[in-house]
Write a protein that holds these residues in place. Sequence first.
Motif, PDB file in Angstrom:
ATOM      1  N   ALA A   1       0.840  -1.205   0.000  1.00  0.00           N
ATOM      2  CA  ALA A   1       0.000   0.000   0.000  1.00  0.00           C
ATOM      3  C   ALA A   1       0.869   1.248   0.000  1.00  0.00           C
ATOM      4  O   ALA A   1       0.678   2.148   0.805  1.00  0.00           O
ATOM      5  CB  ALA A   1      -0.942  -0.003   1.209  1.00  0.00           C
ATOM      6  N   TYR A   2       1.812   1.277  -0.928  1.00  0.00           N
ATOM      7  CA  TYR A   2       2.763   2.392  -0.993  1.00  0.00           C
ATOM      8  C   TYR A   2       2.075   3.717  -1.252  1.00  0.00           C
ATOM      9  O   TYR A   2       1.157   3.809  -2.065  1.00  0.00           O
ATOM     10  CB  TYR A   2       3.790   2.146  -2.104  1.00  0.00           C
ATOM     11  CG  TYR A   2       4.675   3.337  -2.357  1.00  0.00           C
ATOM     12  CD1 TYR A   2       5.767   3.590  -1.539  1.00  0.00           C
ATOM     13  CD2 TYR A   2       4.418   4.204  -3.406  1.00  0.00           C
ATOM     14  CE1 TYR A   2       6.583   4.688  -1.755  1.00  0.00           C
ATOM     15  CE2 TYR A   2       5.225   5.315  -3.632  1.00  0.00           C
ATOM     16  CZ  TYR A   2       6.313   5.551  -2.805  1.00  0.00           C
ATOM     17  OH  TYR A   2       7.111   6.635  -3.024  1.00  0.00           O
ATOM     18  N   GLN A   3       2.534   4.722  -0.537  1.00  0.00           N
ATOM     19  CA  GLN A   3       2.091   6.080  -0.815  1.00  0.00           C
ATOM     20  C   GLN A   3       3.273   7.023  -0.663  1.00  0.00           C
ATOM     21  O   GLN A   3       3.991   6.954   0.331  1.00  0.00           O
ATOM     22  CB  GLN A   3       1.003   6.502   0.175  1.00  0.00           C
ATOM     23  CG  GLN A   3      -0.394   6.095  -0.260  1.00  0.00           C
ATOM     24  CD  GLN A   3      -1.440   6.787   0.585  1.00  0.00           C
ATOM     25  OE1 GLN A   3      -1.257   6.969   1.782  1.00  0.00           O
ATOM     26  NE2 GLN A   3      -2.544   7.181  -0.027  1.00  0.00           N
ATOM     27  N   LYS A   4       3.418   7.913  -1.611  1.00  0.00           N
ATOM     28  CA  LYS A   4       4.521   8.860  -1.540  1.00  0.00           C
ATOM     29  C   LYS A   4       4.239   9.865  -0.435  1.00  0.00           C
ATOM     30  O   LYS A   4       3.110  10.314  -0.258  1.00  0.00           O
ATOM     31  CB  LYS A   4       4.678   9.572  -2.883  1.00  0.00           C
ATOM     32  CG  LYS A   4       5.996  10.309  -3.014  1.00  0.00           C
ATOM     33  CD  LYS A   4       6.311  10.649  -4.465  1.00  0.00           C
ATOM     34  CE  LYS A   4       5.330  11.658  -5.045  1.00  0.00           C
ATOM     35  NZ  LYS A   4       5.692  12.084  -6.401  1.00  0.00           N
ATOM     36  N   CYS A   5       5.281  10.188   0.343  1.00  0.00           N
ATOM     37  CA  CYS A   5       5.117  11.228   1.350  1.00  0.00           C
ATOM     38  C   CYS A   5       5.503  12.541   0.687  1.00  0.00           C
ATOM     39  O   CYS A   5       6.580  12.670   0.129  1.00  0.00           O
ATOM     40  CB  CYS A   5       5.991  10.960   2.572  1.00  0.00           C
ATOM     41  SG  CYS A   5       7.591  10.221   2.229  1.00  0.00           S
ATOM     42  N   ASN A   6       4.631  13.514   0.733  1.00  0.00           N
ATOM     43  CA  ASN A   6       4.882  14.739  -0.022  1.00  0.00           C
ATOM     44  C   ASN A   6       5.410  15.898   0.808  1.00  0.00           C
ATOM     45  O   ASN A   6       6.142  16.737   0.309  1.00  0.00           O
ATOM     46  CB  ASN A   6       3.614  15.172  -0.763  1.00  0.00           C
ATOM     47  CG  ASN A   6       2.383  15.009   0.101  1.00  0.00           C
ATOM     48  OD1 ASN A   6       2.475  14.688   1.292  1.00  0.00           O
ATOM     49  ND2 ASN A   6       1.229  15.250  -0.477  1.00  0.00           N
ATOM     50  N   ASP A   7       5.087  15.905   2.100  1.00  0.00           N
ATOM     51  CA  ASP A   7       5.559  17.027   2.908  1.00  0.00           C
ATOM     52  C   ASP A   7       6.930  16.765   3.521  1.00  0.00           C
ATOM     53  O   ASP A   7       7.456  17.593   4.241  1.00  0.00           O
ATOM     54  CB  ASP A   7       4.540  17.351   4.012  1.00  0.00           C
ATOM     55  CG  ASP A   7       4.407  16.204   4.997  1.00  0.00           C
ATOM     56  OD1 ASP A   7       4.668  15.052   4.600  1.00  0.00           O
ATOM     57  OD2 ASP A   7       4.050  16.459   6.158  1.00  0.00           O
ATOM     58  N   CYS A   8       7.481  15.609   3.215  1.00  0.00           N
ATOM     59  CA  CYS A   8       8.766  15.250   3.798  1.00  0.00           C
ATOM     60  C   CYS A   8       9.889  15.911   3.014  1.00  0.00           C
ATOM     61  O   CYS A   8       9.877  15.920   1.784  1.00  0.00           O
ATOM     62  CB  CYS A   8       8.921  13.737   3.760  1.00  0.00           C
ATOM     63  SG  CYS A   8      10.526  13.130   4.310  1.00  0.00           S
ATOM     64  N   PRO A   9      10.863  16.498   3.698  1.00  0.00           N
ATOM     65  CA  PRO A   9      11.952  17.174   2.992  1.00  0.00           C
ATOM     66  C   PRO A   9      12.807  16.217   2.161  1.00  0.00           C
ATOM     67  O   PRO A   9      13.545  16.657   1.289  1.00  0.00           O
ATOM     68  CB  PRO A   9      12.773  17.808   4.120  1.00  0.00           C
ATOM     69  CG  PRO A   9      12.356  17.118   5.365  1.00  0.00           C
ATOM     70  CD  PRO A   9      10.965  16.640   5.149  1.00  0.00           C
ATOM     71  N   TYR A  10      12.714  14.930   2.435  1.00  0.00           N
ATOM     72  CA  TYR A  10      13.501  13.949   1.677  1.00  0.00           C
ATOM     73  C   TYR A  10      12.681  13.328   0.547  1.00  0.00           C
ATOM     74  O   TYR A  10      13.105  12.365  -0.081  1.00  0.00           O
ATOM     75  CB  TYR A  10      13.995  12.841   2.616  1.00  0.00           C
ATOM     76  CG  TYR A  10      14.808  13.354   3.777  1.00  0.00           C
ATOM     77  CD1 TYR A  10      16.162  13.620   3.628  1.00  0.00           C
ATOM     78  CD2 TYR A  10      14.222  13.586   5.012  1.00  0.00           C
ATOM     79  CE1 TYR A  10      16.919  14.105   4.697  1.00  0.00           C
ATOM     80  CE2 TYR A  10      14.973  14.069   6.086  1.00  0.00           C
ATOM     81  CZ  TYR A  10      16.310  14.318   5.914  1.00  0.00           C
ATOM     82  OH  TYR A  10      17.049  14.803   6.960  1.00  0.00           O
TER      83      TYR A  10
END
Lengths: 144, 144
Positions: free
Chosen positions: A97-106
């Motif tokens: 259930a992959y989801q991209k983290c968008n607010d992460c600086p990396y």
Amino acid sequence: MKLSKKSEYGLRALIELALTHEKATLQRQEIAARQHIPIEFLEQILLMLKRAGLVSSRRGMKGGYALIKQPQDITLGQVIRILDGPLAPISCVSKTAYQKCNDCPYANKPRCPVQQAMGTVRDAISGILDHYSLADFAAGHRRG
Amino acid sequence: MKLSKKSEYGLRALIELALTHEKATLQRQEIAARQHIPIEFLEQILLMLKRAGLVSSRRGMKGGYALIKQPQDITLGQVIRILDGPLAPISCVSKTAYQKCNDCPYANKPRCPVQQAMGTVRDAISGILDHYSLADFAAGHRRG
DNA sequence: AAGTTGTTGACAAACTTACTCATATTTAAA
DNA sequence: TTTAAATATGAGTAAGTTTGTCAACAACTT
């Protein structure tokens, strides 16, 4: 890092179904009584397991629930994913259930420390739970 | 099986403190800006880490936060336990916060299937996180 | 004294958990 | 064909957790 009551109840309910596999069907009240699970809540759980194709049910008199698959073909990882969602501690390292983290600086960088650490945790958890069969699990009941 | 935002923010904040360790102190706003963390929430987190003895703080101008311990002497397991509580998926297998489960039918029996399975998961998780130092963790940042 | 910082406690919206309840639907047996 | 017994389904909900925000205060530097 917590297992919900839903998953715990689900796993315990499946022990009962595994123990009577190919011998009998079980009604919710029997499962609930043997495993001390609130009956209405148990119903929801069994329904989820049914929709996921692990369990069959029959209504009316002489109804009840039964396992569809062999206990050795069901893993704890499957069950917990059905009831609790992904095993991964954080969704950016989930394989199911992959989801991209968008607010992460990396976010768009090649390396993220959190991903590295939690990726190994995810692998360890699924390495255990995806190879732990319901048959093994229910066997812990017998000798207890 | 989830890592809270609190722990994620806490870990990311500690990266910044580790990178400037023994070089400078960091103010909350710098940490918040670099790691995209809501500043008021970050404050709470840093306070918890301070109370736990990982971090020191100074008020007033030129104030800020700094690590007290060496990055190689802090583990991710410690941090997550401070911010999120026990690593164990279920409290009856926790070593740092054990609690007896009373409504479980296996409560006083020698073997409980759930305990067996979740015990191995707990050991795997803490085996990783209790040996993963903040120094290793922050190193993932550099080359990224 | 002024300005900048951390400290503390209260508050709160949104979400999740762990249920409960009412009602409908299906089945077997009388 | 009625009735009793069982699952199916959706709605509702109390309590707790998460993820913050806000305001007033305390301490430190210049």
